[in-house]
Design a protein around this motif. Structure first.
Motif, mmCIF file in Angstrom:
data_model
loop_
_atom_site.group_PDB
_atom_site.id
_atom_site.type_symbol
_atom_site.label_atom_id
_atom_site.label_comp_id
_atom_site.label_asym_id
_atom_site.label_seq_id
_atom_site.Cartn_x
_atom_site.Cartn_y
_atom_site.Cartn_z
ATOM 1 N N UNK A 136 184.112 129.574 146.816
ATOM 2 C CA UNK A 136 184.696 130.637 147.632
ATOM 3 C C UNK A 136 184.241 132.008 147.145
ATOM 4 N N UNK A 137 184.130 132.169 145.839
ATOM 5 C CA UNK A 137 183.688 133.467 145.313
ATOM 6 C C UNK A 137 182.271 133.803 145.755
ATOM 7 N N UNK A 138 181.459 132.773 145.980
ATOM 8 C CA UNK A 138 180.083 133.028 146.401
ATOM 9 C C UNK A 138 180.009 133.516 147.840
ATOM 10 N N UNK A 139 181.048 133.272 148.630
ATOM 11 C CA UNK A 139 181.034 133.694 150.031
ATOM 12 C C UNK A 139 181.274 135.184 150.202
ATOM 13 N N UNK A 140 181.532 135.889 149.118
ATOM 14 C CA UNK A 140 181.587 137.349 149.205
ATOM 15 C C UNK A 140 180.192 137.932 149.397
ATOM 16 N N UNK A 141 179.173 137.153 149.130
ATOM 17 C CA UNK A 141 177.786 137.555 149.375
ATOM 18 C C UNK A 141 177.405 137.075 150.769
ATOM 19 N N UNK A 142 177.062 138.000 151.665
ATOM 20 C CA UNK A 142 176.804 137.626 153.058
ATOM 21 C C UNK A 142 175.628 136.677 153.194
ATOM 22 N N UNK A 143 174.710 136.643 152.213
ATOM 23 C CA UNK A 143 173.586 135.706 152.293
ATOM 24 C C UNK A 143 174.046 134.261 152.254
ATOM 25 N N UNK A 144 175.257 134.036 151.739
ATOM 26 C CA UNK A 144 175.765 132.666 151.615
ATOM 27 C C UNK A 144 176.627 132.234 152.797
ATOM 28 N N UNK A 145 176.786 133.109 153.765
ATOM 29 C CA UNK A 145 177.759 132.848 154.817
ATOM 30 C C UNK A 145 177.234 131.999 155.959
ATOM 31 N N UNK A 146 175.922 131.880 156.076
ATOM 32 C CA UNK A 146 175.415 131.089 157.188
ATOM 33 C C UNK A 146 174.971 129.720 156.702
ATOM 34 N N UNK A 147 175.195 128.704 157.538
ATOM 35 C CA UNK A 147 174.681 127.390 157.168
ATOM 36 C C UNK A 147 173.185 127.321 157.356
ATOM 37 N N UNK A 148 172.574 126.339 156.728
ATOM 38 C CA UNK A 148 171.221 125.942 157.070
ATOM 39 C C UNK A 148 171.319 124.528 157.645
ATOM 40 N N UNK A 149 170.200 123.976 158.067
ATOM 41 C CA UNK A 149 170.221 122.676 158.736
ATOM 42 C C UNK A 149 169.625 121.593 157.855
ATOM 43 N N UNK A 150 170.167 120.395 157.993
ATOM 44 C CA UNK A 150 169.521 119.236 157.406
ATOM 45 C C UNK A 150 168.635 118.592 158.462
ATOM 46 N N UNK A 151 168.031 117.465 158.113
ATOM 47 C CA UNK A 151 167.150 116.770 159.047
ATOM 48 C C UNK A 151 167.969 115.854 159.948
ATOM 49 N N UNK A 152 167.329 115.374 160.994
ATOM 50 C CA UNK A 152 167.899 114.309 161.820
ATOM 51 C C UNK A 152 167.032 113.071 161.637
ATOM 52 N N UNK A 153 167.672 111.911 161.391
ATOM 53 C CA UNK A 153 169.113 111.701 161.267
ATOM 54 C C UNK A 153 169.669 112.326 159.990
#
Length: 446
Positions: A136-153
């Protein structure tokens, strides 16, 4: 719309099929500008302020369609980290590691630790944010706020290989939990490589670990002793010096100690996934394990040497299975008609057609039966949409003739070949929903 209605609608969005995430290093097909992560009043304005709170209402969470950019992808993480530590490694998919580093927001560092927490999806994390003080403390940095994607499946074998090589399932040949062995015609299972092609022969892409070691860079892998030299490790993560220990705190300490020498350290944590499958990700047992894992990550940050870059990712997220939406192929003759083999797993099924059968006919029957419970595609449709990334001709016949990606809480099982327990797991993954495809990429510079 009331708050409960908004929450219900948002959760439906997280469990619905999302567009296929491509591997291109340019802007994604939804036109999402990677710079718009809460800094500039664009599509995600206000995202950062809300996300840093500890008690997040799911209705306040941003849309899941904001990050369809191939640079913001699990396959881009190790190439980006290689650039951050000054030894850039390009791959068959990602040719510009420095650009990936910029896109992910990684600072330069003498040493890096990449932690992969198996099964910790971005939305699983966000919906239990009150239980993880370090993350949670890392979410104060906006760079950490967006997800990235994994592969499919969105399953471990496919994701680990995409992560370790910086490529995609269409090149690694690791396209599902079970898939057809093109040499024997039988199903092979790729966690233990049962009935499978030799891992070095199946997965021919060089790993980022191998490429770094070839440059003389220190590369260390920390995990359970039984994974040292395992077929999956050899296929997806070969090239590192392996340190095994049964004790979680000892593995964390070993990773921190390894980081004292410049280079790359990899730390694998499996307990979130294991408990999610056994008890469900919404269970008290999962939350307790999640809290312990957060404590291990906090320990890592405290013990790692100064100026160490820590990057926390996952291979996939997890959804709760709906027992009322369980479809058993064995009980529905129209679903097994013209099907020789059933591969994949309950959230991502691969159907291999009989030699004289038309995959289009099989797909049509499955669409009629499942409706909006799943997305049904032929192999050609899935490949053309980029589901597996670029596909090597030798890999194509390993992929099912028909692909079925489950939506909401649907599971598709086959009691003829699976144990009853395996068909009734409370926590599952593998499909193409935001809950399963969206993963965290949390960055900390000690």
């Amino acid at each position: 719309m009331g708050s409960m209605d908004a929450q219900t609608e948002h959760m439906k969005q997280l469990h619905g099929i999302i567009p296929t995430v491509r591997y291109d290093d340019g802007f994604g097909n939804d036109g999402f500008d990677a710079a718009k992560t809460g800094h500039d009043g664009g599509e995600t304005a206000g995202y950062g302020d809300r996300a840093a709170d500890s008690g997040i209402d799911p209705a306040d969470l941003p849309p899941a369609e904001l990050h369809r950019d191939g640079r913001l992808h699990l396959s881009s993480v190790l190439p980006a980290v290689s650039a951050a530590i000054g030894h850039p490694v390009g791959t068959a998919i990602h040719h510009d590691p420095a650009r990936l580093r910029d896109a992910l927001g990684l600072p330069e560092a003498r040493s890096a630790i990449v932690v992969l927490v198996d099964g910790l999806g971005y939305w699983n994390l966000r919906l239990r944010i009150g239980h993880c003080p370090y993350m949670r403390s890392l979410l104060h940095d906006s760079a950490n706020l967006r997800p990235i994607s994994t592969c499919a499946p969105s399953t471990t074998v496919a994701a680990m290989a995409a992560f370790g090589t910086g490529t995609c399932p269409g090149l690694t040949g690791m396209t599902g939990y079970t898939q057809r062995n093109t040499r024997t015609g039988e199903l092979s299972q790729l966690i233990q490589f049962k009935n499978a092609i030799d891992p070095h022969e199946l997965q021919r892409q060089p790993t980022v670990f191998e490429r770094l070691s070839g440059q003389g860079v220190r590369v260390t892998s920390c995990g359970l002793p039984k994974f040292a030299g395992s077929p999956l490790t050899e296929a997806a993560l070969r090239g590192a010096r392996y340190i095994g220990d049964m004790r979680p705190s000892a593995r964390v300490k070993a990773a921190a100690e390894a980081a004292r020498t410049p280079g790359l350290t990899y730390l694998y944590i499996r307990d979130v996934d294991k408990t999610g499958h056994a008890d469900g990700w919404e269970s008290p047992q999962w939350t307790a394990v999640f809290e312990r894992v957060d404590g291990q990550l906090g320990q890592l940050a405290r013990q790692a040497p100064k100026d160490t870059l820590i990057v926390i990712v996952a291979d996939h997220g997890m959804v709760s299975a709906d027992p009322a939406a369980r479809v058993d192929i064995a009980q529905e003759p129209q679903l097994s008609r013209d099907v020789a083999l059933v591969g994949g797993e309950p959230r991502s099924v691969m159907l291999y057609a009989q030699p004289d059968a038309d995959p289009e006919d099989i797909a049509a029957r499955w669409r009629d039966r499942l409706g909006d419970m799943a997305l049904v595609r032929t192999r050609r449709q899935a490949i053309d949409q980029g589901m597996f990334g670029p596909v090597d001709p030798r890999v194509e016949p390993m992929i099912g003739d028909v692909l079925v990606s489950a939506a909401q809480g649907t599971t598709i099982v086959d009691s003829r070949i699976q144990t009853d327990k395996a068909t009734r797991l409370p926590g599952v993954h593998g499909s193409q929903t935001a809950m399963e495809m969206d993963i965290p990429c949390l960055i900390d510079l000690v």
